[in-house]
Scaffold this active site. Sequence first.
Site, mmCIF file in Angstrom:
data_model
loop_
_atom_site.group_PDB
_atom_site.id
_atom_site.type_symbol
_atom_site.label_atom_id
_atom_site.label_comp_id
_atom_site.label_asym_id
_atom_site.label_seq_id
_atom_site.Cartn_x
_atom_site.Cartn_y
_atom_site.Cartn_z
ATOM 1 N N THR A 29 0.849 -1.174 0.000
ATOM 2 C CA THR A 29 0.000 0.000 0.000
ATOM 3 C C THR A 29 0.893 1.235 0.000
ATOM 4 O O THR A 29 2.071 1.135 0.306
ATOM 5 C CB THR A 29 -0.779 -0.082 1.317
ATOM 6 N N ARG A 44 -14.311 -7.102 0.358
ATOM 7 C CA ARG A 44 -13.593 -6.894 1.621
ATOM 8 C C ARG A 44 -13.059 -5.458 1.690
ATOM 9 O O ARG A 44 -12.539 -4.918 0.731
ATOM 10 C CB ARG A 44 -12.441 -7.899 1.706
ATOM 11 N N VAL A 45 -13.210 -4.827 2.853
ATOM 12 C CA VAL A 45 -12.660 -3.490 3.056
ATOM 13 C C VAL A 45 -11.689 -3.552 4.234
ATOM 14 O O VAL A 45 -12.019 -4.120 5.277
ATOM 15 C CB VAL A 45 -13.784 -2.470 3.346
ATOM 16 N N GLY A 46 -10.521 -2.977 4.066
ATOM 17 C CA GLY A 46 -9.521 -2.979 5.142
ATOM 18 C C GLY A 46 -9.502 -1.665 5.896
ATOM 19 O O GLY A 46 -10.501 -0.927 5.955
ATOM 20 N N ASP A 47 -8.357 -1.356 6.464
ATOM 21 C CA ASP A 47 -8.217 -0.159 7.294
ATOM 22 C C ASP A 47 -8.039 1.124 6.485
ATOM 23 O O ASP A 47 -8.269 2.229 6.999
ATOM 24 C CB ASP A 47 -6.987 -0.306 8.209
ATOM 25 N N THR A 92 0.106 0.568 7.527
ATOM 26 C CA THR A 92 0.130 -0.383 6.416
ATOM 27 C C THR A 92 0.318 -1.778 6.992
ATOM 28 O O THR A 92 0.999 -1.948 8.000
ATOM 29 C CB THR A 92 1.251 -0.064 5.410
ATOM 30 N N GLY A 93 -0.287 -2.754 6.345
ATOM 31 C CA GLY A 93 -0.182 -4.124 6.837
ATOM 32 C C GLY A 93 -1.550 -4.760 6.809
ATOM 33 O O GLY A 93 -2.388 -4.405 5.976
ATOM 34 N N GLY A 103 -4.966 -5.006 7.382
ATOM 35 C CA GLY A 103 -5.913 -3.962 7.756
ATOM 36 C C GLY A 103 -6.865 -4.369 8.854
ATOM 37 O O GLY A 103 -7.287 -3.536 9.669
HETATM 38 N N1 ASP Z 1 -3.615 -2.110 5.019
HETATM 39 C C1 ASP Z 1 -3.975 -2.548 3.699
HETATM 40 C C2 ASP Z 1 -5.253 -3.347 3.770
HETATM 41 O O1 ASP Z 1 -5.404 -4.140 4.682
HETATM 42 C C3 ASP Z 1 -2.934 -3.383 3.027
HETATM 43 C C4 ASP Z 1 -1.509 -2.863 3.091
HETATM 44 O O2 ASP Z 1 -1.199 -1.975 3.867
HETATM 45 O O3 ASP Z 1 -0.634 -3.394 2.345
HETATM 46 O O4 ASP Z 1 -6.063 -3.223 2.888
#
Ligand code: ASP
Length: 310
Positions: free
Chosen positions: A176, A204-207, A227-228, A230
């Site tokens: 990201t 799906r929705v992340g952070d 990032t990571g 979510g």
């Molecule tokens: N945080 C992002 C998500 O979960 C992915 C990422 O940071 O690489 O959608």
Amino acid sequence: MGGEYGIIIHGGAGALRNTINPESYSEGLRRAVISGFRKLEDGCALEAVVEAVYVMEESGIFNAGLGCCLTAEGTAEVDAGLMDGSSLAVGAVASLKNIRHPILAAKTIMERTDHVLMVGEGAMRLLSLYGFKPDPELVTEAKLRRLHELREKWLSGADRKMSKNREIVKALSHGTVGALAIDRKGNVAAAVSTGGYWLKLSGRVGDTPIAGSGFYAENGVGGAVATGIGEYAIRLTLCRRTVELIRSGLNAKLAADRAISVVTSTFGEGTMGIITIDQQGGYGYSYNTEGMGRAIMMKDFSEPVVGIFQ
Ligand code: ASP
């Protein structure tokens, strides 16, 4: 505040050694941070973070915009979020199919509507009024081939449950993008954009589009962008929590380290990275993954500082 200003960006946390070309990846970060910094010199923090994220979306190198990963169904569904610390205004979008610059879509939601987060078809209809349209270039043959390989690998594994996706994500994610800036007037802004992660379920929705989880900015205190995985950032409301650490007296660096140690003790290694900025113009970053691309350009730097690994 002595007119300190600067910008810190990230290109995503993850297992990067096998998935990136370090030269082009570093060059992508450098270009983005310089473009953002230029906006900061004659503009405001908000324009700077949007510009940096825009450049990374356009590069095709990162998991955002043109370079976004694909869902398990082979669709490109992108999320983005933006926050202006001077007004606490937020604009965010989620599950937008094939939008090349979701950060501009988030800015449109912030500036043109009374909402903060819009998703899917309704968002696409609204955005079409402002000239956004799906871009077929986000789903390429090369990405579909990669998806196929990843899916095969995944399905041949012992466990197919989504709860085990964590292991897959740890191995595959490559980033990201996010940006945080503080301008001469002390305005703080945060921006973030992602394709999520490979093999995520469609819908799906992340952070990334969730204020307080994937991003947060507040004048007089500071900002954070995560990032990571979510799901973990949402469960910890990670960025708001990190900014609260700054409010309680930690500088940006200590707050970043503290935030990631909370993530690690709760969810384990290989899960998350964060960048931070405080009102004194201090910056920080921390991650518990193999690497996290980042670039920093502060007022008194003669050139950006770029790094990927420890
Ligand atoms: N945080 C992002 C998500 O979960 C992915 C990422 O940071 O690489 O959608």
